[in-house]
Design an enzyme around this catalytic site. Structure first.
Site, PDB file in Angstrom:
ATOM      1  N   PRO A   1       0.853  -1.198   0.000  1.00 37.98           N
ATOM      2  CG  PRO A   1       0.106  -0.971   2.209  1.00 37.98           C
ATOM      3  CD  PRO A   1       0.869  -1.889   1.296  1.00 37.98           C
TER       4      PRO A   1
ATOM      5  CB  CYS B   1       2.005   4.068   7.721  1.00 35.34           C
ATOM      6  SG  CYS B   1       2.426   5.465   6.707  1.00 35.34           S
TER       7      CYS B   1
ATOM      8  CG  HIS C   1       8.685  -1.518   6.642  1.00 34.23           C
ATOM      9  ND1 HIS C   1       8.334  -0.224   6.354  1.00 34.23           N
ATOM     10  CD2 HIS C   1       9.969  -1.646   6.253  1.00 34.23           C
ATOM     11  CE1 HIS C   1       9.368   0.402   5.817  1.00 34.23           C
ATOM     12  NE2 HIS C   1      10.380  -0.437   5.762  1.00 34.23           N
TER      13      HIS C   1
HETATM   14  C1  LIG Z   1       4.794   6.987  -1.298  1.00 38.52           C
HETATM   15  C2  LIG Z   1       4.607   5.976  -0.205  1.00 38.52           C
HETATM   16  C3  LIG Z   1       3.377   5.862   0.404  1.00 38.52           C
HETATM   17  C4  LIG Z   1       3.167   4.886   1.410  1.00 38.52           C
HETATM   18  N1  LIG Z   1       1.917   4.719   1.927  1.00 38.52           N
HETATM   19  C5  LIG Z   1       1.668   3.699   2.789  1.00 38.52           C
HETATM   20  C6  LIG Z   1       0.345   3.407   3.198  1.00 38.52           C
HETATM   21  O1  LIG Z   1      -0.646   4.009   2.766  1.00 38.52           O
HETATM   22  N2  LIG Z   1       0.190   2.387   4.099  1.00 38.52           N
HETATM   23  C7  LIG Z   1       1.243   1.651   4.580  1.00 38.52           C
HETATM   24  O2  LIG Z   1       1.049   0.725   5.379  1.00 38.52           O
HETATM   25  N3  LIG Z   1       2.507   1.893   4.167  1.00 38.52           N
HETATM   26  C8  LIG Z   1       2.734   2.889   3.271  1.00 38.52           C
HETATM   27  N4  LIG Z   1       3.998   3.081   2.795  1.00 38.52           N
HETATM   28  C9  LIG Z   1       5.066   2.136   3.186  1.00 38.52           C
HETATM   29  C10 LIG Z   1       5.169   1.010   2.151  1.00 38.52           C
HETATM   30  O3  LIG Z   1       3.988   0.228   2.137  1.00 38.52           O
HETATM   31  C11 LIG Z   1       6.367   0.089   2.458  1.00 38.52           C
HETATM   32  O4  LIG Z   1       6.199  -0.439   3.742  1.00 38.52           O
HETATM   33  C12 LIG Z   1       7.683   0.838   2.385  1.00 38.52           C
HETATM   34  O5  LIG Z   1       7.781   1.623   1.217  1.00 38.52           O
HETATM   35  C13 LIG Z   1       8.870  -0.144   2.434  1.00 38.52           C
HETATM   36  O6  LIG Z   1       8.822  -1.017   1.324  1.00 38.52           O
HETATM   37  P1  LIG Z   1       9.798  -0.789   0.043  1.00 38.52           P
HETATM   38  O7  LIG Z   1      11.200  -0.633   0.591  1.00 38.52           O
HETATM   39  O8  LIG Z   1       9.635  -2.034  -0.781  1.00 38.52           O
HETATM   40  O9  LIG Z   1       9.346   0.459  -0.647  1.00 38.52           O
HETATM   41  C14 LIG Z   1       4.240   4.052   1.821  1.00 38.52           C
HETATM   42  C15 LIG Z   1       5.479   4.187   1.204  1.00 38.52           C
HETATM   43  C16 LIG Z   1       5.678   5.116   0.195  1.00 38.52           C
HETATM   44  C17 LIG Z   1       7.012   5.212  -0.496  1.00 38.52           C
END
Ligand SMILES: Cc1cc2nc3c(=O)[nH]c(=O)nc-3n(C[C@H](O)[C@H](O)[C@H](O)COP(=O)(O)O)c2cc1C
Length: 318
Positions: A16, A99, A172
């Site tokens: 998400p 988050c 995460h």
């Molecule tokens: C632009 C953006 C918006 C995000 N919005 C949410 C969200 O709505 N809900 C959530 O649980 N995590 C949110 N996250 C965290 C991501 O779901 C994820 O946990 C985080 O980016 C780490 O994963 P990655 O390293 O693969 O990007 C967001 C991350 C980014 C970059």
């Protein structure tokens, strides 16, 4: 590694991401992977209770399998949201308990919920009572300041939500610091995959997915030898076509992979039907030609927001 059995769609999921994983991105992403679970951006529970629910929950049926992520801290209202998720045909519903964004904290949900795992368990129990679709939770290892590597807090959290009936936990793999931006959280707090692997050993019969900086098929393979699923965020958004082989590599699905131009061609009817500025859709597609020689020309074409230019580009590529 080819899996022959039908795996859980959360084996690989697209995270998400607020403002990024809206319905347009998900429709586009579905042309790249038929199998990965797609998460909505977080939808706030109060908005679902009081706001334009139809608009907030609308999606295209092509997007299945799809999980609705909800942010909220009122167990009863979260139960209502779980029943909306079922009514709208979502495949699963997920609680945002990880988050650290200030937008989320202001509503007293997201990472701040890690302070009150009993409340998260109560939320899960209320949601489970209102729906038969899976209820999952997305969290982080712990808040900064926890003892040691945060494992004890994570264990307690997992244990409580499991007892409440939680169908899966997405972790995460870093701690969370409140009152700093998610970007600073990623930059300043190290990843610790081992703690999540340790959690899986403690809960062998619980579905546990890992998230954080997954950037290659090798990364996915390594994680899947320790946990049940892998959630991918920024890599999927920035380089979506890199995921074109995940269906065959991890889900054992042998359908033909669409080429980049075929994906664009498949987007044409969707763009034609949209009665707004098509840039609302095309700005999510910027990464499709990542690393290709014509990436710049492609992005310029998308930025024009002009469907005729879009069609001409597709014709030139096919
Ligand atoms: C632009 C953006 C918006 C995000 N919005 C949410 C969200 O709505 N809900 C959530 O649980 N995590 C949110 N996250 C965290 C991501 O779901 C994820 O946990 C985080 O980016 C780490 O994963 P990655 O390293 O693969 O990007 C967001 C991350 C980014 C970059």
């Amino acid at each position: 590694m080819i899996k022959k059995i039908t795996p859980d769609p959360d084996l690989i999921s697209i995270a998400p991401m607020l403002d990024w994983t809206d319905k347009h991105f998900r429709y586009f992403m579905r042309l790249i992977t038929r199998r990965a679970m797609l998460y909505t951006e977080m939808v706030a529970c109060p908005a679902l209770i009081l706001g334009d629910r139809q608009k907030l929950l609308d999606y295209n049926t092509q997007e299945h399998p799809i999980t609705l992520q909800v942010g909220g801290s009122d167990a009863k209202f979260m139960g209502d949201c779980a029943s909306f998720a079922k009514d709208y045909g979502y495949d699963a519903v997920n609680v945002n308990a990880g988050c650290p964004s200030s937008r989320v904290q202001a509503g007293k949900f997201g990472a701040i919920l890690m302070k009150t795992p009993e409340l998260v368990a109560d939320i899960v129990a209320n949601m489970k009572a209102r729906t038969k679709i899976p209820v999952t939770v997305k969290t982080r290892i712990s808040l900064v300041g926890a003892d040691g590597d945060g494992f004890d807090d994570l264990f307690k959290f997992a244990n409580l939500v499991k007892q409440a009936g939680c169908n899966g936990l997405i972790v995460h793999a870093r701690q969370a610091k409140l009152n700093i931006s998610p970007k600073d959280n990623r930059a300043k707090l190290p990843l610790n995959y081992e703690t999540v692997y340790k959690l899986k050993k403690s809960f062998p019969d619980m579905f546990i997915s890992i998230n954080g900086n997954v950037m290659s098929y090798q990364d996915i393979n390594t994680h899947l030898s320790h946990v049940n699923g892998v959630m991918i965020g920024r890599w999927a958004y920035g380089q979506p076509y890199a995921l074109a082989q995940i269906d065959s590599q991890f889900f054992g699905d042998t359908h033909a992979v669409l080429s980049r131009p075929q994906i664009l061609e498949s987007m044409i009817p969707y763009l034609e039907e949209y009665d707004g500025n098509i840039r609302n859709i095309t700005h999510h597609m910027m990464g499709l030609y990542h690393g290709m020689p014509n990436a710049k020309a492609y992005k310029q074409m998308l930025m024009s927001g002009d469907l005729i230019q879009f069609k001409e580009f597709v014709k030139s590529q096919i």
